[in-house]
Design a protein around this motif. Structure first.
Motif, PDB file in Angstrom:
ATOM      1  N   THR A 168      26.976  -2.680 -63.660  1.00  0.00           N
ATOM      2  CA  THR A 168      26.246  -3.458 -62.663  1.00  0.00           C
ATOM      3  C   THR A 168      24.754  -3.452 -62.979  1.00  0.00           C
ATOM      4  O   THR A 168      24.093  -4.495 -62.894  1.00  0.00           O
ATOM      5  CB  THR A 168      26.499  -2.906 -61.247  1.00  0.00           C
ATOM      6  N   ALA A 169      24.216  -2.306 -63.355  1.00  0.00           N
ATOM      7  CA  ALA A 169      22.797  -2.219 -63.720  1.00  0.00           C
ATOM      8  C   ALA A 169      22.506  -3.121 -64.923  1.00  0.00           C
ATOM      9  O   ALA A 169      21.499  -3.838 -64.947  1.00  0.00           O
ATOM     10  CB  ALA A 169      22.419  -0.780 -64.028  1.00  0.00           C
ATOM     11  N   TYR A 170      23.385  -3.084 -65.899  1.00  0.00           N
ATOM     12  CA  TYR A 170      23.242  -3.929 -67.097  1.00  0.00           C
ATOM     13  C   TYR A 170      23.230  -5.405 -66.697  1.00  0.00           C
ATOM     14  O   TYR A 170      22.367  -6.172 -67.123  1.00  0.00           O
ATOM     15  CB  TYR A 170      24.395  -3.630 -68.048  1.00  0.00           C
ATOM     16  N   ARG A 171      24.199  -5.789 -65.868  1.00  0.00           N
ATOM     17  CA  ARG A 171      24.310  -7.195 -65.451  1.00  0.00           C
ATOM     18  C   ARG A 171      23.071  -7.628 -64.675  1.00  0.00           C
ATOM     19  O   ARG A 171      22.518  -8.699 -64.909  1.00  0.00           O
ATOM     20  CB  ARG A 171      25.569  -7.400 -64.605  1.00  0.00           C
ATOM     21  N   ILE A 172      22.597  -6.784 -63.771  1.00  0.00           N
ATOM     22  CA  ILE A 172      21.419  -7.122 -62.964  1.00  0.00           C
ATOM     23  C   ILE A 172      20.179  -7.234 -63.844  1.00  0.00           C
ATOM     24  O   ILE A 172      19.375  -8.166 -63.683  1.00  0.00           O
ATOM     25  CB  ILE A 172      21.228  -6.105 -61.827  1.00  0.00           C
ATOM     26  N   LEU A 173      20.010  -6.317 -64.777  1.00  0.00           N
ATOM     27  CA  LEU A 173      18.855  -6.387 -65.678  1.00  0.00           C
ATOM     28  C   LEU A 173      18.885  -7.664 -66.507  1.00  0.00           C
ATOM     29  O   LEU A 173      17.862  -8.341 -66.661  1.00  0.00           O
ATOM     30  CB  LEU A 173      18.823  -5.155 -66.599  1.00  0.00           C
ATOM     31  N   MET A 196      20.351 -10.465 -65.757  1.00  0.00           N
ATOM     32  CA  MET A 196      20.082 -11.593 -64.859  1.00  0.00           C
ATOM     33  C   MET A 196      18.598 -11.658 -64.507  1.00  0.00           C
ATOM     34  O   MET A 196      18.025 -12.753 -64.424  1.00  0.00           O
ATOM     35  CB  MET A 196      20.937 -11.487 -63.597  1.00  0.00           C
ATOM     36  N   LEU A 197      17.959 -10.510 -64.309  1.00  0.00           N
ATOM     37  CA  LEU A 197      16.527 -10.491 -64.010  1.00  0.00           C
ATOM     38  C   LEU A 197      15.711 -11.070 -65.167  1.00  0.00           C
ATOM     39  O   LEU A 197      14.695 -11.740 -64.936  1.00  0.00           O
ATOM     40  CB  LEU A 197      16.059  -9.072 -63.689  1.00  0.00           C
ATOM     41  N   ALA A 225      24.567 -10.953 -69.474  1.00  0.00           N
ATOM     42  CA  ALA A 225      25.036 -10.827 -68.084  1.00  0.00           C
ATOM     43  C   ALA A 225      26.510 -11.215 -67.983  1.00  0.00           C
ATOM     44  O   ALA A 225      27.289 -10.558 -67.281  1.00  0.00           O
ATOM     45  CB  ALA A 225      24.187 -11.696 -67.159  1.00  0.00           C
ATOM     46  N   ARG A 247      29.791  -9.072 -66.683  1.00  0.00           N
ATOM     47  CA  ARG A 247      30.692  -9.557 -65.638  1.00  0.00           C
ATOM     48  C   ARG A 247      32.135  -9.541 -66.130  1.00  0.00           C
ATOM     49  O   ARG A 247      33.042  -9.117 -65.425  1.00  0.00           O
ATOM     50  CB  ARG A 247      30.286 -10.959 -65.196  1.00  0.00           C
TER      51      ARG A 247
END
Length: 144
Positions: A3-8, A10-11, A126, A130
């Motif tokens: 989740t941290a990887y995906r959020i980073l 996406m950011l 991202a 997912r």
């Protein structure tokens, strides 16, 4: 960690959009100032939007890309390290093209094009996160 990887990732993609909006605003501010009679020369100071574009581009985006790479070692995402490294590489290239663009303005064109590449590779990263978090579809039971 996925989740941290995906959020980073996406950011970083969202950051490219923010950067495009801020630099567009910066140049519209310049055009507005010129219309108001302001003289633009080498002694002119940057407006707040130019400063913000530079700060996000030199500080925030590379930091996000570096943290993405670090997180990728723990996230256990197939291809995650590769895409995080590519994202960091494209981010570094973006900063280099920005500074090179001052000396060779045509390189500034590549800075703009590379921004799209950065959004794309971060988007792939991202998506990989997912997909790694999605359970595989159940296999139909076979009758023997």
């Amino acid at each position: 960690m996925r989740t941290a990887y995906r959020i980073l990732a996406m950011l970083i993609s969202i950051g490219v959009v923010v950067q495009a909006a801020v630099i567009a605003g910066a140049w519209f501010l310049v055009l507005n100032d010129l219309d108001s009679g302001t003289v633009l020369d080498k002694n002119s100071e940057s407006n707040w939007a130019h400063v913000l574009h530079g700060q996000i581009g030199v500080l925030v985006m590379p930091l996000l890309a570096l943290v993405l790479l670090i997180v990728s070692f723990f996230a256990r995402i197939p291809g995650g390290i590769k895409w995080a490294a590519i994202t960091l590489g494209v981010t570094v290239l973006q900063v280099v093209l920005a500074f090179a663009g001052f000396a060779a303005p045509l390189l500034g064109l590549l800075h703009g094009v590379n921004a799209f590449a950065l959004a794309g590779v971060a988007g792939v990263a991202a998506r990989k996160a997912r997909e790694a978090g999605t359970p595989a579809p159940a296999q139909p039971a076979t009758v023997s």
